[in-house]
Scaffold this motif. Sequence first.
Motif, PDB file in Angstrom:
ATOM      1  N   THR A  40       0.837  -1.195   0.000  1.00 23.35           N
ATOM      2  CA  THR A  40       0.000   0.000   0.000  1.00 23.35           C
ATOM      3  C   THR A  40       0.870   1.244   0.000  1.00 23.35           C
ATOM      4  OG1 THR A  40      -1.671  -1.206   1.259  1.00 23.35           O
ATOM      5  CG2 THR A  40      -1.842   1.195   1.259  1.00 23.35           C
ATOM      6  N   VAL A  41       0.478   2.223  -0.777  1.00 23.05           N
ATOM      7  CA  VAL A  41       1.190   3.502  -0.821  1.00 23.05           C
ATOM      8  C   VAL A  41       0.713   4.342   0.362  1.00 23.05           C
ATOM      9  CG1 VAL A  41       1.627   5.587  -2.178  1.00 23.05           C
ATOM     10  CG2 VAL A  41       1.330   3.384  -3.332  1.00 23.05           C
ATOM     11  N   THR A  42       1.663   4.908   1.122  1.00 24.54           N
ATOM     12  CA  THR A  42       1.308   5.758   2.251  1.00 24.54           C
ATOM     13  C   THR A  42       0.953   7.160   1.758  1.00 24.54           C
ATOM     14  OG1 THR A  42       3.533   6.617   2.636  1.00 24.54           O
ATOM     15  CG2 THR A  42       2.974   4.506   3.692  1.00 24.54           C
ATOM     16  N   SER A  43       0.493   7.995   2.664  1.00 26.05           N
ATOM     17  CA  SER A  43       0.144   9.383   2.313  1.00 26.05           C
ATOM     18  C   SER A  43       1.375  10.162   1.854  1.00 26.05           C
ATOM     19  CB  SER A  43      -0.512  10.083   3.495  1.00 26.05           C
ATOM     20  OG  SER A  43       0.384  10.119   4.599  1.00 26.05           O
ATOM     21  N   LYS A  44       2.566   9.706   2.209  1.00 21.69           N
ATOM     22  CA  LYS A  44       3.810  10.355   1.776  1.00 21.69           C
ATOM     23  C   LYS A  44       4.339   9.767   0.468  1.00 21.69           C
ATOM     24  CE  LYS A  44       5.511  11.574   6.356  1.00 21.69           C
ATOM     25  NZ  LYS A  44       6.659  11.482   7.255  1.00 21.69           N
ATOM     26  N   GLY A  45       3.605   8.819  -0.132  1.00 16.52           N
ATOM     27  CA  GLY A  45       4.047   8.204  -1.375  1.00 16.52           C
ATOM     28  C   GLY A  45       5.057   7.094  -1.178  1.00 16.52           C
ATOM     29  N   GLN A  46       5.172   6.579   0.029  1.00 20.83           N
ATOM     30  CA  GLN A  46       6.144   5.525   0.325  1.00 20.83           C
ATOM     31  C   GLN A  46       5.483   4.156   0.276  1.00 20.83           C
ATOM     32  OE1 GLN A  46       7.286   6.924   4.213  1.00 20.83           O
ATOM     33  NE2 GLN A  46       9.001   8.111   3.400  1.00 20.83           N
ATOM     34  N   VAL A  47       6.289   3.150  -0.052  1.00 19.21           N
ATOM     35  CA  VAL A  47       5.824   1.765  -0.016  1.00 19.21           C
ATOM     36  C   VAL A  47       6.882   0.910   0.658  1.00 19.21           C
ATOM     37  CG1 VAL A  47       4.408   1.913  -2.104  1.00 19.21           C
ATOM     38  CG2 VAL A  47       6.780   1.204  -2.287  1.00 19.21           C
ATOM     39  N   THR A  48       6.466  -0.203   1.196  1.00 20.27           N
ATOM     40  CA  THR A  48       7.398  -1.181   1.739  1.00 20.27           C
ATOM     41  C   THR A  48       7.645  -2.218   0.663  1.00 20.27           C
ATOM     42  OG1 THR A  48       6.582  -0.858   3.984  1.00 20.27           O
ATOM     43  CG2 THR A  48       7.748  -2.921   3.545  1.00 20.27           C
ATOM     44  N   ILE A  49       8.908  -2.449   0.332  1.00 26.03           N
ATOM     45  CA  ILE A  49       9.254  -3.477  -0.648  1.00 26.03           C
ATOM     46  C   ILE A  49       9.064  -4.826   0.038  1.00 26.03           C
ATOM     47  CG2 ILE A  49      11.071  -4.417  -2.117  1.00 26.03           C
ATOM     48  CD1 ILE A  49      12.353  -1.584  -2.081  1.00 26.03           C
ATOM     49  N   PRO A  50       8.262  -5.718  -0.537  1.00 24.27           N
ATOM     50  CA  PRO A  50       8.022  -7.016   0.100  1.00 24.27           C
ATOM     51  C   PRO A  50       9.325  -7.765   0.380  1.00 24.27           C
ATOM     52  CG  PRO A  50       6.503  -6.685  -1.722  1.00 24.27           C
ATOM     53  CD  PRO A  50       7.511  -5.568  -1.781  1.00 24.27           C
TER      54      PRO A  50
END
Length: 77
Positions: free
Chosen positions: A4-14
């Motif tokens: 999921t993309v956060t409000s800051k545009g960040q994602v966690t790489i699986p």
Amino acid sequence: MSTTVTSKGQVTIPKAVRDRLGLKPGSKVEFKSGPGGEVVLKRTDEKRPPSRFLKFLGHAGPGLSTDEIMALTRGDD
């Protein structure tokens, strides 16, 4: 795999992707657009994960000669 993309545009790489690319904190990555609209994640620092096949190098022994392989293929006795 999805994330999921956060409000800051960040994602966690699986984790499976991080493990496959050998990514650790501080690793450099690059995002590239593919021809079909997909996005490709590529590791860009000089550190490369070791080949998963490297551990098998040399385990087969000397093997058969070409003539021996051809004889087996043809069914020669």
